[in-house]
Every structure is written in structure tokens, then in C-alpha cells.
Design a protein around this motif. Structure first.
Motif, mmCIF file in Angstrom:
data_model
loop_
_atom_site.group_PDB
_atom_site.id
_atom_site.type_symbol
_atom_site.label_atom_id
_atom_site.label_comp_id
_atom_site.label_asym_id
_atom_site.label_seq_id
_atom_site.Cartn_x
_atom_site.Cartn_y
_atom_site.Cartn_z
ATOM 1 N N ILE A 109 -42.178 -8.813 -36.422
ATOM 2 C CA ILE A 109 -42.156 -8.035 -35.181
ATOM 3 C C ILE A 109 -40.793 -8.150 -34.510
ATOM 4 N N LEU A 110 -40.263 -9.356 -34.467
ATOM 5 C CA LEU A 110 -38.962 -9.580 -33.827
ATOM 6 C C LEU A 110 -37.861 -8.808 -34.531
ATOM 7 N N PHE A 111 -38.010 -8.613 -35.843
ATOM 8 C CA PHE A 111 -36.994 -7.927 -36.634
ATOM 9 C C PHE A 111 -36.931 -6.429 -36.329
ATOM 10 N N LEU A 112 -37.839 -5.947 -35.481
ATOM 11 C CA LEU A 112 -37.820 -4.539 -35.092
ATOM 12 C C LEU A 112 -36.758 -4.233 -34.027
ATOM 13 N N TYR A 113 -36.075 -5.261 -33.497
ATOM 14 C CA TYR A 113 -35.172 -5.016 -32.374
ATOM 15 C C TYR A 113 -34.087 -3.973 -32.654
ATOM 16 N N PRO A 114 -33.550 -3.835 -33.900
ATOM 17 C CA PRO A 114 -32.564 -2.763 -34.104
ATOM 18 C C PRO A 114 -33.146 -1.364 -33.885
ATOM 19 N N THR A 115 -34.441 -1.194 -34.213
ATOM 20 C CA THR A 115 -35.057 0.119 -33.996
ATOM 21 C C THR A 115 -35.234 0.386 -32.502
ATOM 22 N N PHE A 116 -35.582 -0.643 -31.734
ATOM 23 C CA PHE A 116 -35.685 -0.473 -30.280
ATOM 24 C C PHE A 116 -34.320 -0.160 -29.682
ATOM 25 N N ALA A 117 -33.268 -0.750 -30.242
ATOM 26 C CA ALA A 117 -31.916 -0.467 -29.762
ATOM 27 C C ALA A 117 -31.564 1.007 -29.984
ATOM 28 N N VAL A 118 -31.956 1.541 -31.140
ATOM 29 C CA VAL A 118 -31.728 2.961 -31.419
ATOM 30 C C VAL A 118 -32.449 3.837 -30.394
ATOM 31 N N LEU A 119 -33.703 3.485 -30.086
ATOM 32 C CA LEU A 119 -34.487 4.271 -29.130
ATOM 33 C C LEU A 119 -33.920 4.172 -27.717
ATOM 34 N N ILE A 120 -33.459 2.983 -27.322
ATOM 35 C CA ILE A 120 -32.852 2.822 -26.000
ATOM 36 C C ILE A 120 -31.602 3.690 -25.883
ATOM 37 N N ASN A 121 -30.758 3.646 -26.911
ATOM 38 C CA ASN A 121 -29.544 4.471 -26.901
ATOM 39 C C ASN A 121 -29.879 5.957 -26.855
ATOM 40 N N ALA A 122 -30.986 6.336 -27.513
ATOM 41 C CA ALA A 122 -31.372 7.738 -27.553
ATOM 42 C C ALA A 122 -31.911 8.218 -26.202
ATOM 43 N N PHE A 123 -32.805 7.447 -25.589
ATOM 44 C CA PHE A 123 -33.464 7.893 -24.367
ATOM 45 C C PHE A 123 -32.668 7.590 -23.104
ATOM 46 N N VAL A 124 -31.931 6.491 -23.090
ATOM 47 C CA VAL A 124 -31.187 6.108 -21.888
ATOM 48 C C VAL A 124 -29.772 6.679 -21.896
ATOM 49 N N PHE A 125 -29.094 6.548 -23.060
ATOM 50 C CA PHE A 125 -27.692 6.957 -23.136
ATOM 51 C C PHE A 125 -27.494 8.269 -23.886
ATOM 52 N N LYS A 126 -28.620 8.927 -24.237
ATOM 53 C CA LYS A 126 -28.607 10.267 -24.831
ATOM 54 C C LYS A 126 -27.809 10.347 -26.138
ATOM 55 N N GLN A 127 -27.815 9.252 -26.895
ATOM 56 C CA GLN A 127 -27.175 9.295 -28.204
ATOM 57 C C GLN A 127 -28.137 9.934 -29.204
ATOM 58 N N PRO A 128 -27.686 10.927 -29.972
ATOM 59 C CA PRO A 128 -28.591 11.592 -30.919
ATOM 60 C C PRO A 128 -29.063 10.656 -32.021
ATOM 61 N N VAL A 129 -30.303 10.836 -32.437
ATOM 62 C CA VAL A 129 -30.865 10.064 -33.546
ATOM 63 C C VAL A 129 -30.699 10.894 -34.811
ATOM 64 N N VAL A 130 -29.868 10.404 -35.738
ATOM 65 C CA VAL A 130 -29.591 11.161 -36.956
ATOM 66 C C VAL A 130 -30.756 11.031 -37.919
ATOM 67 N N SER A 131 -30.740 11.864 -38.962
ATOM 68 C CA SER A 131 -31.875 11.923 -39.889
ATOM 69 C C SER A 131 -32.127 10.584 -40.583
ATOM 70 N N THR A 132 -31.049 9.876 -40.935
ATOM 71 C CA THR A 132 -31.216 8.570 -41.583
ATOM 72 C C THR A 132 -31.935 7.592 -40.668
ATOM 73 N N GLN A 133 -31.595 7.627 -39.390
ATOM 74 C CA GLN A 133 -32.250 6.748 -38.427
ATOM 75 C C GLN A 133 -33.716 7.114 -38.245
#
Length: 304
Positions: A109-133
Motif C-alpha cells: 500500500i505504501l508503495f502506491l505513493y508515486p501514483t498519488f503524486a501523479v494524481l496530486i500533480n494532475a488535479f492540483v497543479f494541472k499537469q496532464p496525465v500521459v497515456s503511459t501514466q
């Protein structure tokens, strides 16, 4: 010249993989401490921070020698806030959750933190989520779902299973906040200074919480030497030493490669938990772990 470059790369790989394995011992040490003492999560965390403190103070001393510009008020608040999120709250949630779930599930469960980081960047900082992500997110959450359902069927007698899982999820989320925030603050503050002050802020948070909770040094003395040793092991083997090793690995092979090699962490925890704690290894756990690792490796490969 090529031979020297290869040697440095090999050294970076070995340093990183050993550091990742040492990090993975944290859950094992915590579970053993809970099994053999009457310590609660806060007391164990306080011991960990106490024996880590001399190293943090040394880091502050090295940071002050860099002669950087003084921090602004906003930078101070950012460093302190991120330190409290990354090393106080996340560690507290982690230690509390480990009272109720297996070490293998905790690490997954703890190892999921990189995926949460991607979501935070997407929703808070409006960084696009690419297809690989997107593929990586699908793999990781499918993997954790498979492993979680398998664990649920194995650990049927635990009334606090969901509560423990929720606490570990909170740990992963708060740590991802730290990762995202530090990536934005470090360029302006400096990595050594940021890390040193963030760790001191988290230590102050743990000590304050311990004092407000009514904890005293007399309580620790009642436990004797074994309790102290758990704190020393957590501080040195599972915290300070791997932190410096991972930093050294990043200098040699880069953060992307470190993120990928760190995928050995959950596997290491599961194997250690099996042989040291007697935790079962089952098919759903293996499948889920492979999916989660694949997803996190994909994210690490695409990280800027």
C-alpha cells in the motif's frame, strides 16, 4: 574511461538496491517490536526520531556551511509543513497501521505513493496525465485490489484490518504530498538544507505529540534495554543509513533509475516477513505485487 563509468554505475546500482532493502526492514522491526514489547506506535516513533536526531543535527550543520541565502517566511512555512507531512504524520499513520495489517500488505500500500503524486500533480497543479501514466495507474490499482482481496481472505480474524489499511493509505497519501511539495521547494531552498530542516520539524512534531500524550522518559526506562534497541535499529538500519545510501545512489545513477530499482522494496519486505514474522505468501499477493511494481516502474521511467 568507459571502464570507470561502468564501475560507478555498478556501485550506484548496488548502493541503491541495498538502501532499498534496508528501508524495507522498517516494517519488520516495527512488527517485531509490537510483538515483543508493550510499546504503542507513538512511543516507538519517538524512539526512532530520538536516535536519528544526532544525524539530523549533523545535516543542519552541513547545510549551514553552504552559505545559501536566508529562507523567507514562506519558505520556512513550506519546509516545516512538508516535514510534518512527510516524516511526522506519514510515519505515525504507518506505525499505527502496522499494528493491524501484515508487513507485506503495508509495504504494498505504501508503495502506491508515486501514483498519488501523479494524481496530486494532475488535479492540483494541472499537469496532464500521459497515456503511459494512465496504464501505470490502472496496473497499480488493479494489483493492490487483487493483493488486498487475497489478504482479506487470509486475515479473516482481524477486526481492525480495514482500519489498519486505511491508516497505511493515509501514510502513502501524506508522503506523496511531501514528495510533490519537496520537488517544488528544493530548487529554491537547496536539497541538504531542505532535508535537514524538514527532518528537524518532524522530530519536533513527534516530541511534542509524545509530551502532550503524557509520555515521559520514565515510561521508557520501565521497558529496559530491549526497547531502546528497537529505536536504535529503526533509526540507523531502517532510516539514516538507507537515506544516505539512496542519496548517494541518485548522484551516481539518477533519480529515475533509483525509482525503478526501489521496486525491490515490496518484494524484500514480503520475503523478510515470511521468514522472520511467519507471514504467508499467497498467489494473489504475488500477482498483485508484480502489477503494482510494474505500474510504479512505468511511472519512474516517465518521471522528469
Amino acid at each position: 574511461m568507459e571502464g570507470k563509468k561502468h564501475t560507478v554505475s555498478l556501485a550506484g546500482f548496488l548502493i541503491t538496491i541495498i538502501g532499498s532493502i534496508l528501508f524495507s526492514t522498517k516494517a519488520i522491526i516495527v512488527k517485531v517490536a509490537f510483538a515483543h514489547t508493550h510499546m504503542d506506535a507513538l512511543t516507538l516513533l519517538m524512539l526512532r526520531m530520538t536516535f536519528s536526531l544526532p544525524f539530523y543535527l549533523a545535516a543542519v550543520w552541513f547545510a549551514r556551511k553552504e552559505n545559501l541565502a536566508p529562507l523567507t517566511r514562506r519558505q520556512w512555512l513550506s519546509v516545516i509543513g512538508l516535514g510534518l507531512f512527510g516524516y511526522y504524520l506519514s510515519s505515525l499513520f504507518d506505525f499505527m497501521g502496522l499494528q493491524y495489517v501484515t508487513a507485506g500488505l503495508e509495504r504494498l500500500i505504501l508503495f502506491l505513493y508515486p501514483t498519488f503524486a501523479v494524481l496530486i500533480n494532475a488535479f492540483v497543479f494541472k499537469q496532464p496525465v500521459v497515456s503511459t501514466q494512465k496504464i501505470a495507474l490502472l496496473l497499480t490499482y488493479t494489483g493492490i485490489g487483487i493483493a488486498y482481496l487475497g489478504e482479506l481472505h487470509i486475515d479473516t480474524s482481524n477486526p481492525n484490518f480495514y482500519w489498519g489499511s486505511f491508516l497505511i493509505f493515509l501514510c502513502s497519501i501524506t508522503y506523496s504530498v511531501y514528495i510533490v511539495g519537496s520537488g517544488r521547494v528544493i530548487p529554491a531552498v537547496g536539497v541538504t538544507r531542505f532535508t535537514a530542516y524538514a527532518l528537524l520539524a518532524s522530530t519536533a512534531g513527534v516530541f511534542t505529540h509524545f509530551a502532550l500524550n503524557g509520555g515521559t522518559l520514565h515510561d521508557l526506562e520501565q521497558g529496559g534495554t530491549p526497547i531502546i534497541w528497537y529505536g536504535i535499529l529503526l533509526a540507523t538500519i531502517a532510516t539514516v543509513l538507507p537515506t544516505f545510501m539512496m542519496a548517494a545512489g541518485m548522484k551516481r545513477i539518477g533519480s529515475n533509475n533509483v525509482a525503478i530499482i526501489s521496486a525491490v522494496g515490496p518484494v524484500s519486505t514480503i520475503i523478510q516477513a515470511h521468514f522472520i514474522l511467519g507471514e504467508k505468501i499467497f498467489t494473489a499477493q504475488i500477482i498483485g505485487t508484480l502489477l503494482v511494481i510494474t505500474g510504479v516502474v512505468l511511472i519512474g521511467w516517465k518521471r522528469n
